[in-house]
Design a protein around this motif. Structure first.
Motif, PDB file in Angstrom:
ATOM      1  N   UNK A  25       0.931  -1.152  -0.043  1.00 32.42           N
ATOM      2  CA  UNK A  25       0.116   0.148  -0.025  1.00 32.42           C
ATOM      3  C   UNK A  25       0.732   1.223  -0.100  1.00 32.42           C
ATOM      4  N   UNK A  66      -2.219  13.694   4.025  1.00 33.46           N
ATOM      5  CA  UNK A  66      -2.051  12.408   3.286  1.00 33.46           C
ATOM      6  C   UNK A  66      -3.301  12.004   2.213  1.00 33.46           C
ATOM      7  N   UNK A  67      -2.624  11.390   1.201  1.00 37.53           N
ATOM      8  CA  UNK A  67      -3.545  10.831   0.108  1.00 37.53           C
ATOM      9  C   UNK A  67      -4.291   9.493   0.628  1.00 37.53           C
ATOM     10  N   UNK A  68      -5.177   9.258  -0.120  1.00 35.08           N
ATOM     11  CA  UNK A  68      -6.097   7.984   0.190  1.00 35.08           C
ATOM     12  C   UNK A  68      -5.383   6.537   0.095  1.00 35.08           C
ATOM     13  N   UNK A  93      -3.503  10.734  13.861  1.00 35.08           N
ATOM     14  CA  UNK A  93      -4.247  10.352  12.691  1.00 35.08           C
ATOM     15  C   UNK A  93      -5.200   8.966  12.931  1.00 35.08           C
ATOM     16  N   UNK A  99      -6.766   5.977  10.601  1.00 32.01           N
ATOM     17  CA  UNK A  99      -6.756   5.064   9.307  1.00 32.01           C
ATOM     18  C   UNK A  99      -7.888   4.294   9.335  1.00 32.01           C
ATOM     19  N   UNK A 114      -7.507  -0.225   4.674  1.00 36.08           N
ATOM     20  CA  UNK A 114      -7.415   0.054   3.232  1.00 36.08           C
ATOM     21  C   UNK A 114      -7.407   1.426   2.670  1.00 36.08           C
ATOM     22  N   UNK A 115      -7.456   2.339   3.769  1.00 37.72           N
ATOM     23  CA  UNK A 115      -7.516   3.945   3.190  1.00 37.72           C
ATOM     24  C   UNK A 115      -6.236   4.684   3.891  1.00 37.72           C
ATOM     25  N   UNK A 116      -6.372   6.072   3.237  1.00 43.55           N
ATOM     26  CA  UNK A 116      -5.271   6.591   3.856  1.00 43.55           C
ATOM     27  C   UNK A 116      -5.463   7.272   5.145  1.00 43.55           C
ATOM     28  N   UNK A 117      -4.446   8.328   5.542  1.00 45.26           N
ATOM     29  CA  UNK A 117      -4.671   8.691   7.083  1.00 45.26           C
ATOM     30  C   UNK A 117      -5.341   9.848   6.872  1.00 45.26           C
TER      31      UNK A 117
END
Lengths: 116, 115
Positions: free
Chosen positions: A91, A107-109, B36, B38, B41-44
Protein backbone atom coordinates in the motif's frame (compact mmCIF):
# COMPACT_ATOMS: atom_id res chain seq x y z
CA UNK A 1 -9.17 21.27 4.78
CA UNK A 2 -6.29 20.45 2.48
CA UNK A 3 -6.93 17.59 0.08
CA UNK A 4 -4.44 15.20 -1.44
CA UNK A 5 -5.55 12.78 -4.12
CA UNK A 6 -3.90 9.66 -5.49
CA UNK A 7 -4.50 7.79 -8.68
CA UNK A 8 -5.08 4.96 -9.19
CA UNK A 9 -6.53 3.67 -5.96
CA UNK A 10 -5.83 0.07 -6.95
CA UNK A 11 -3.61 -1.45 -9.59
CA UNK A 12 -2.82 -5.03 -10.50
CA UNK A 13 0.05 -5.68 -12.85
CA UNK A 14 2.21 -8.49 -14.11
CA UNK A 15 5.71 -9.02 -12.85
CA UNK A 16 8.25 -7.03 -14.85
CA UNK A 17 5.97 -4.16 -15.80
CA UNK A 18 6.21 -0.60 -14.56
CA UNK A 19 3.47 1.19 -12.67
CA UNK A 20 3.03 4.93 -12.19
CA UNK A 21 1.16 6.40 -9.23
CA UNK A 22 0.12 10.05 -9.20
CA UNK A 23 -0.24 12.25 -6.16
CA UNK A 24 -1.88 15.66 -6.37
CA UNK A 25 -2.48 18.43 -3.88
CA UNK A 26 -5.85 19.81 -4.88
CA UNK A 27 -6.19 23.07 -2.98
CA UNK A 28 -2.70 24.03 -1.92
CA UNK A 29 0.81 24.17 -3.25
CA UNK A 30 2.92 21.29 -2.00
CA UNK A 31 6.50 22.39 -1.66
CA UNK A 32 7.41 19.00 -0.24
CA UNK A 33 5.92 15.61 -0.97
CA UNK A 34 6.57 12.34 0.75
CA UNK A 35 6.06 8.76 -0.35
CA UNK A 36 5.37 6.05 2.19
CA UNK A 37 4.93 2.32 2.00
CA UNK A 38 2.76 0.32 4.36
CA UNK A 39 2.73 -3.44 4.73
CA UNK A 40 -0.29 -5.21 6.25
CA UNK A 41 -0.74 -4.51 9.94
CA UNK A 42 2.36 -2.34 10.00
CA UNK A 43 2.94 1.35 10.25
CA UNK A 44 4.06 3.70 7.51
CA UNK A 45 7.65 3.62 6.33
CA UNK A 46 9.02 6.68 4.59
CA UNK A 47 10.50 5.87 1.21
CA UNK A 48 11.53 9.26 -0.09
CA UNK A 49 11.08 13.00 0.19
CA UNK A 50 10.85 15.29 -2.80
CA UNK A 51 10.89 19.05 -3.17
CA UNK A 52 9.43 20.66 -6.24
CA UNK A 53 12.01 20.93 -8.99
CA UNK A 54 14.64 18.94 -7.10
CA UNK A 55 15.74 15.34 -7.05
CA UNK A 56 14.12 13.15 -4.45
CA UNK A 57 15.97 12.13 -1.31
CA UNK A 58 15.60 8.42 -0.63
CA UNK A 59 15.66 6.70 2.72
CA UNK A 60 18.29 4.13 3.44
CA UNK A 61 17.50 0.82 1.84
CA UNK A 62 15.14 2.21 -0.81
CA UNK A 63 16.33 1.60 -4.37
CA UNK A 64 16.17 4.88 -6.23
CA UNK A 65 16.39 3.17 -9.61
CA UNK A 66 13.42 1.01 -8.77
CA UNK A 67 11.21 3.68 -7.24
CA UNK A 68 11.43 6.72 -9.50
CA UNK A 69 9.99 9.89 -8.03
CA UNK A 70 9.25 13.05 -9.96
CA UNK A 71 7.98 16.26 -8.39
CA UNK A 72 7.51 18.32 -11.50
CA UNK A 73 5.13 20.93 -10.15
CA UNK A 74 3.83 22.31 -6.87
CA UNK A 75 0.71 20.16 -7.16
CA UNK A 76 1.93 16.90 -8.67
CA UNK A 77 4.35 14.15 -7.73
CA UNK A 78 4.62 10.74 -9.31
CA UNK A 79 6.05 7.45 -8.10
CA UNK A 80 6.98 4.90 -10.75
CA UNK A 81 7.68 1.36 -9.65
CA UNK A 82 9.91 -0.02 -12.36
CA UNK A 83 10.12 -3.71 -13.26
CA UNK A 84 7.71 -4.55 -10.47
CA UNK A 85 7.96 -7.86 -8.66
CA UNK A 86 5.56 -9.55 -6.22
CA UNK A 87 7.57 -8.30 -3.25
CA UNK A 88 6.74 -4.75 -4.35
CA UNK A 89 3.08 -5.43 -3.63
CA UNK A 90 2.10 -3.02 -0.92
CA UNK A 91 0.00 0.00 0.00
CA UNK A 92 1.66 3.21 -1.16
CA UNK A 93 0.63 6.50 0.42
CA UNK A 94 1.73 9.97 -0.57
CA UNK A 95 1.72 13.01 1.63
CA UNK A 96 2.12 16.69 0.96
CA UNK A 97 3.27 19.65 2.98
CA UNK A 98 3.03 23.15 1.70
CA UNK A 99 2.16 26.69 2.35
CA UNK A 100 -0.27 25.98 5.16
CA UNK A 101 1.02 26.67 8.62
CA UNK A 102 2.63 24.55 11.30
CA UNK A 103 4.32 21.99 9.06
CA UNK A 104 1.19 19.89 8.88
CA UNK A 105 1.28 17.00 6.45
CA UNK A 106 -1.78 15.89 4.55
CA UNK A 107 -2.11 12.37 3.28
CA UNK A 108 -3.58 10.86 0.17
CA UNK A 109 -6.00 7.90 0.21
CA UNK A 110 -3.32 5.42 -0.82
CA UNK A 111 -2.76 3.09 -3.76
CA UNK A 112 -2.94 -0.68 -3.39
CA UNK A 113 -0.40 -2.28 -5.73
CA UNK A 114 -0.59 -5.99 -6.42
CA UNK A 115 2.09 -7.56 -8.60
CA UNK A 116 1.25 -11.00 -9.94
CA UNK B 1 17.12 7.51 16.45
CA UNK B 2 13.55 8.51 17.27
CA UNK B 3 11.26 5.69 18.31
CA UNK B 4 7.52 6.05 18.80
CA UNK B 5 5.55 3.51 20.79
CA UNK B 6 1.80 3.23 21.10
CA UNK B 7 -0.02 1.41 23.85
CA UNK B 8 -2.22 -0.56 23.74
CA UNK B 9 -1.77 -2.26 20.38
CA UNK B 10 -5.47 -3.06 20.31
CA UNK B 11 -8.47 -1.98 22.33
CA UNK B 12 -12.07 -3.17 22.31
CA UNK B 13 -14.68 -1.21 24.23
CA UNK B 14 -18.47 -0.96 24.40
CA UNK B 15 -20.14 2.04 22.90
CA UNK B 16 -20.31 5.07 25.16
CA UNK B 17 -17.06 4.50 27.01
CA UNK B 18 -14.42 7.18 27.37
CA UNK B 19 -11.01 5.91 26.39
CA UNK B 20 -7.36 6.89 26.31
CA UNK B 21 -4.73 5.98 23.75
CA UNK B 22 -1.10 6.42 24.67
CA UNK B 23 1.91 7.44 22.63
CA UNK B 24 5.50 7.81 23.80
CA UNK B 25 8.60 8.99 21.97
CA UNK B 26 12.27 8.73 22.85
CA UNK B 27 13.67 12.03 21.54
CA UNK B 28 12.02 15.20 22.82
CA UNK B 29 13.47 17.29 19.98
CA UNK B 30 10.25 17.55 18.02
CA UNK B 31 8.40 20.27 16.15
CA UNK B 32 4.98 18.79 16.69
CA UNK B 33 2.97 15.64 17.22
CA UNK B 34 0.03 14.51 15.12
CA UNK B 35 -2.70 11.99 15.74
CA UNK B 36 -4.15 10.28 12.69
CA UNK B 37 -6.98 7.91 12.01
CA UNK B 38 -6.71 5.19 9.38
CA UNK B 39 -9.65 3.09 8.24
CA UNK B 40 -8.90 -0.34 6.67
CA UNK B 41 -7.44 0.03 3.20
CA UNK B 42 -7.56 3.81 3.36
CA UNK B 43 -5.17 6.68 3.79
CA UNK B 44 -4.60 8.78 6.89
CA UNK B 45 -6.93 11.42 8.24
CA UNK B 46 -5.33 14.01 10.47
CA UNK B 47 -7.22 14.35 13.75
CA UNK B 48 -5.17 16.73 15.84
CA UNK B 49 -1.81 18.44 15.60
CA UNK B 50 -0.06 19.73 18.72
CA UNK B 51 2.88 22.07 18.38
CA UNK B 52 5.85 21.42 20.67
CA UNK B 53 5.02 24.57 22.64
CA UNK B 54 1.44 23.49 23.25
CA UNK B 55 0.02 21.22 25.93
CA UNK B 56 -3.20 20.09 24.33
CA UNK B 57 -5.59 20.39 21.45
CA UNK B 58 -9.29 19.62 21.27
CA UNK B 59 -11.63 18.81 18.43
CA UNK B 60 -15.14 17.69 19.24
CA UNK B 61 -14.98 14.51 21.30
CA UNK B 62 -11.22 14.27 20.87
CA UNK B 63 -8.61 15.75 23.15
CA UNK B 64 -4.90 15.27 22.73
CA UNK B 65 -2.27 16.22 25.27
CA UNK B 66 1.47 16.55 24.94
CA UNK B 67 4.18 16.40 27.58
CA UNK B 68 7.28 16.95 25.50
CA UNK B 69 9.76 16.72 28.36
CA UNK B 70 8.59 13.25 29.33
CA UNK B 71 8.02 12.17 25.74
CA UNK B 72 4.34 11.36 26.08
CA UNK B 73 1.06 12.13 24.42
CA UNK B 74 -2.44 10.87 25.01
CA UNK B 75 -5.51 10.88 22.83
CA UNK B 76 -8.72 10.98 24.79
CA UNK B 77 -11.94 9.96 23.04
CA UNK B 78 -15.13 10.80 24.87
CA UNK B 79 -18.37 8.86 24.51
CA UNK B 80 -17.00 6.43 21.96
CA UNK B 81 -19.14 5.35 19.01
CA UNK B 82 -18.94 2.37 16.63
CA UNK B 83 -17.92 4.83 13.93
CA UNK B 84 -14.75 5.54 15.90
CA UNK B 85 -13.50 2.04 15.12
CA UNK B 86 -10.24 2.43 13.21
CA UNK B 87 -6.48 2.37 13.67
CA UNK B 88 -5.12 5.43 15.43
CA UNK B 89 -1.59 6.47 14.62
CA UNK B 90 0.61 8.91 16.46
CA UNK B 91 3.53 10.60 14.69
CA UNK B 92 6.15 13.14 15.71
CA UNK B 93 7.93 15.58 13.44
CA UNK B 94 11.58 15.45 14.35
CA UNK B 95 13.52 18.63 15.04
CA UNK B 96 16.94 17.00 15.16
CA UNK B 97 18.99 13.98 14.27
CA UNK B 98 19.09 12.05 11.04
CA UNK B 99 15.31 12.21 10.70
CA UNK B 100 15.20 16.00 10.88
CA UNK B 101 11.90 17.35 9.54
CA UNK B 102 10.42 13.93 8.95
CA UNK B 103 7.54 12.17 10.63
CA UNK B 104 8.21 9.10 12.74
CA UNK B 105 5.13 6.94 13.22
CA UNK B 106 4.08 4.62 15.98
CA UNK B 107 2.71 1.18 15.17
CA UNK B 108 -0.84 2.26 15.89
CA UNK B 109 -3.67 1.26 18.18
CA UNK B 110 -6.50 -0.74 16.64
CA UNK B 111 -9.72 0.47 18.24
CA UNK B 112 -12.98 -1.45 18.08
CA UNK B 113 -16.10 0.08 19.55
CA UNK B 114 -18.95 -2.42 19.66
CA UNK B 115 -22.62 -1.48 19.95
Amino acid sequence: GAVVSQHPSRVICKSGTSVKIECRSLDFQATTMFWYRQFPKQSLMLMATSNEGSKATYEQGVEKDKFLINHASLTLSTLTVTSAHPEDSSFYICSARGDRGYHEQFFGPGTRLTVL
Amino acid sequence: KQEVTQIPAALSVPEGENLVLNCSFTDSAIYNLQWFRQDPGKGLTSLLLIQSSQREQTSGRLNASLDKSSGRSTLYIAASQPGDSATYLCAVRNAGGTSYGKLTFGQGTILTVHP
